[in-house]
Enzyme design. Structure first.
Site, PDB file in Angstrom:
ATOM      1  N   ASP A   1       0.869  -1.171   0.000  1.00 29.40           N
ATOM      2  CA  ASP A   1       0.000   0.000   0.000  1.00 29.40           C
ATOM      3  C   ASP A   1       0.907   1.224   0.000  1.00 29.40           C
ATOM      4  OD1 ASP A   1      -2.292   1.604   0.264  1.00 29.40           O
ATOM      5  OD2 ASP A   1      -2.162   1.553   2.449  1.00 29.40           O
TER       6      ASP A   1
ATOM      7  N   ASP B   1      -0.115   4.891   1.491  1.00 33.30           N
ATOM      8  CA  ASP B   1      -0.253   5.725   2.694  1.00 33.30           C
ATOM      9  C   ASP B   1      -0.035   4.906   3.960  1.00 33.30           C
ATOM     10  OD1 ASP B   1      -1.042   8.246   1.414  1.00 33.30           O
ATOM     11  OD2 ASP B   1      -2.819   7.121   0.806  1.00 33.30           O
TER      12      ASP B   1
END
Length: 544
Positions: A110, A112
Site C-alpha cells: 500500500d 499511505d
C-alpha cells in the site's frame, strides 16, 4: 437526548473476548513464599513440600495473609533486576504465523502509512479543516471552533456507537459503569448483530481501524461534547454522518494531499529507509507491485521525494485509485491505463506492463494477468480490513501489517514502571485467587484491600498507554478487538517497513507459542511471577 460516543473495542462493554462471558486473567502457579505448588506445576527453584497448616482464624488469619503478601512482594522484587527492562526491540518484526522470506518471490505494498509514513502533525490539520467544514458548509454552531485537536484522546481500533454512546465516553466525558450497563439492557454483552461487520461497519456500531480516523474520532467527541454542554437536541445518526462526510471532504477535495506536497520534509518520515527496502528487494531478484487508493499525482510526488524520479522502475506493476477493499471482491471494474499527465486511455488492458500506471481494476484480473498467487506473495498495508483481510482469507497471500503505534507501545512496555506494575499486578491476582478460600470477616477485609490495590494497578498500567482507552493491543488481561483482528489477518506486523532492513531476505519468522488458559501452569517464564492459576489441593479441597 443521549449523545453518541466512543467505545473502546474489546473493553468491558463489547463482546471482544469472543462470544462468551468474561475470562479469567492470565495468571500462573505459585513459587516460594506463596505456599505449595498445585498439581502438575512446580517451580524449579522451589523444593516440593507439604502444605503448611492453616491458621486458626481471626487476627491470626489476617496476619497470615499479610505475611504471604509481603513474601510475594519480596519475590517479585527479586525476580525483576534492572536489566529485565528494554528486552523488546521496537524495530523488530513480530510473527503471528511461521513464514520464510525465502519462499516469497513477490512483494506488494500500500502507499499511505506503508511506503509513506506520515508525521502526527498532519492530524491537527485534518481535524481543523473538517471542523471548519462543519461550521461553514453544514451550519454547525460556531462554538465548535473553540475545540482543538487533542492527540492524547483517542486510539486506533475504537468502536463508535451511532445510536447510544461508547466506552464509555459520551463526547469527552466518561460515562459511569452503571449507566453503560443500563443502556445495554442490564448486561455488559452487546449482541453480535449490533457489532461491526467484516469491514468494521455494522448497523449501529463502526470500528475505526486506520490512522487517518484519529482526527475523525476526536472531532466526533468534540461535537457531541458541545451539543451536550449546551443542551442542544440532535440526532446521533445525522451527527455521525455529517462528521464523517466532513472528514471525507478533506480527502476528496485534496486538502490533505496539498499539505503534504507543500512540505514533504515535514510530513513524510523515513523516506530514505523506504528507498533502502525497495532497492534491497529488487537487488535480490524480488518482484514488486503497488496497489493504493491514492491518486497518481500524489503518489508520484511522494515517491519522487523518497526514492527519486525513476521510482517506477523498481515496481513491476503500479495501480492507483484502486478503491480498496472492493478492489479485492468486485470483478466488474476493469483496469485503465494512465499517461504521464494522468489522462485515461480507452484501450483494453491485456497485460500489466512495468513502468506503466493503471487505475482501478480488480484483483481477479490482476491475478489472471500476473499469475502472482498464493503464499509466494507478501503484501504490506496498514489497514487490517481494507488492505489485508481479503488477501489472506480469500486468496492465500501472506500479509504484513504496518502498525506505527507499536514502536511507542514497546518503549512503554520496556520501562521499569510498566514491568514492576504488571508483574506485581499478576502476582496480586494470584494471591487473590488462592486466598479467597478464607471466608472470615477479617480475611475478607484483607482481600478487599488487595482487590482495591489490584484495580488501582490496572488503571495505572492502562494510563501509561492512553488515559482514556489504554493500549491498542490489550485491555487488562485480554487482547483488544483490534489485536484479535491483527492476529487473524496478518502473518507479520511491525512498526514500519524499515524493520525489514534488520533481517536477511531469506529469514524465517517463527511465532512464539503463548499459553492458553489451561496451559499456563506449564510455562516456565510464568511459574515465578506468583500468578497462581492452578487450584491447590490443600486449600481448594472443599470444591471437590
Amino acid at each position: 437526548m443521549a449523545g453518541a460516543g466512543l467505545r473502546a473495542a474489546a473493553r468491558r462493554w463489547l463482546p471482544c473476548r469472543g462470544h462468551g462471558g468474561p475470562r479469567a486473567s492470565s495468571s500462573t502457579p505459585s513459587c516460594p513464599g506463596c505456599g505449595p505448588p498445585g498439581p502438575g506445576a512446580h517451580c524449579p527453584s522451589a523444593p516440593r513440600s507439604a502444605p503448611a497448616p492453616a491458621p486458626a482464624g481471626g487476627a491470626e488469619v489476617s496476619a497470615h495473609l499479610w505475611a504471604r503478601y509481603q513474601d510475594m512482594r519480596r519475590l517479585v522484587h527479586d525476580l525483576l533486576p534492572p536489566e529485565v527492562c528494554s528486552l523488546l526491540n521496537p524495530a523488530a518484526i513480530y510473527a503471528n504465523n511461521e513464514i520464510s522470506l525465502r519462499d516469497v518471490e513477490v512483494y506488494g505494498f500500500d502507499y499511505d502509512y506503508t511506503l509513506a509514513q506520515y508525521a502526527d502533525a498532519l492530524h491537527p490539520k485534518i481535524f481543523t479543516a473538517a471542523r471548519d467544514i462543519l461550521v461553514e458548509h453544514y451550519k454547525y454552531p460556531e462554538g465548535i471552533r473553540k475545540y482543538d485537536y487533542d492527540p492524547s484522546f483517542a486510539i486506533r481500533g475504537l468502536h463508535y456507537d451511532i445510536q447510544k454512546l461508547g466506552t464509555a465516553y459520551r463526547g469527552l466525558q466518561p460515562v459511569p459503569d452503571e449507566e453503560v450497563i443500563d443502556l445495554y439492557g442490564g448486561t455488559q454483552h452487546i449482541p453480535l448483530y449490533q457489532m461491526s461487520g467484516f469491514y468494521g461497519k455494522g448497523p449501529s456500531i463502526k470500528q475505526f481501524m486506520d490512522i487517518f480516523s484519529l482526527p475523525e474520532m476526536a472531532l466526533l467527541s468534540c461535537v457531541v461534547d458541545h451539543f451536550l454542554g449546551h443542551s442542544l437536541e440532535f440526532d446521533q445518526a445525522h451527527l455521525y454522518k455529517d462528521v464523517t462526510d466532513a472528514i471525507r471532504d478533506v480527502h476528496v477535495k485534496g486538502l490533505m494531499y496539498q499539505w503534504i506536497e507543500q512540505d514533504m520534509e515535514k510530513y513524510i518520515l523515513r523516506g530514505d529507509e523506504t528507498f533502502a527496502v525497495l532497492s534491497r528487494l529488487v537487488a535480490h531478484g524480488k518482484q514488486l507491485f503497488l496497489i493504493t487508493n491514492s491518486p497518481f499525482s500524489f503518489v508520484d510526488k511522494g515517491m519522487r521525494h523518497m526514492v527519486g524520479p525513476d521510482w517506477r522502475q523498481l515496481f513491476d506493476v503500479v495501480i492507483v485509485q484502486a478503491d480498496k477493499p472492493s478492489f479485492f471482491t468486485d470483478r466488474r471494474k476493469p483496469f485503465r491505463k494512465l499517461d504521464e499527465k494522468g489522462s485515461l486511455h480507452w484501450d483494453r488492458i491485456t497485460s500489466l506492463e512495468k513502468g506503466k500506471i493503471y487505475r482501478q481494476g480488480n484483483l481477479y484480473d490482476f491475478l489472471r494477468l500476473t499469475e502472482w498467487r498464493g503464499p509466494r506473495v507478501l503484501y504490506f498495508g496498514d489497514h487490517l480490513y481494507s488492505d489485508l483481510a481479503d488477501l489472506m482469507l480469500r486468496h492465500g497471500w501472506r500479509t504484513g501489517a504496518i502498525i506505527p503505534e507499536l514502536e511507542r507501545e514497546i518503549r512503554i512496555i520496556n520501562t521499569e514502571q510498566y514491568m514492576h506494575s504488571l508483574t506485581w499486578q499478576q502476582a496480586l491476582t494470584g494471591l487473590l485467587e488462592r486466598m479467597q478460600t478464607y471466608q472470615d470477616a477479617e480475611s475478607q477485609q484483607v482481600l478487599a484491600a488487595w482487590l482495591k490495590e489490584r484495580q488501582e494497578l490496572r488503571c495505572i498500567t492502562k494510563a501509561l498507554f492512553n488515559a482514556q482507552f489504554g493500549s491498542i493491543f490489550r485491555t487488562f488481561h485480554n487482547p483488544t478487538y483490534f489485536s484479535r483482528r491483527l492476529v487473524r489477518f496478518s502473518d507479520l506486523y511491525m512498526a514500519s517497513l524499515s524493520c525489514l532492513l534488520n533481517y536477511r531476505v531469506d529469514f524465517t519468522f517463527y511465532p512464539r507459542r503463548t499459553p492458553l488458559q489451561h496451559e499456563a501452569p506449564l510455562w516456565m517464564d510464568q511459574l515465578c511471577t506468583g500468578c497462581m492459576k492452578t487450584p491447590f489441593l490443600g486449600d481448594m479441597a472443599h470444591i471437590r
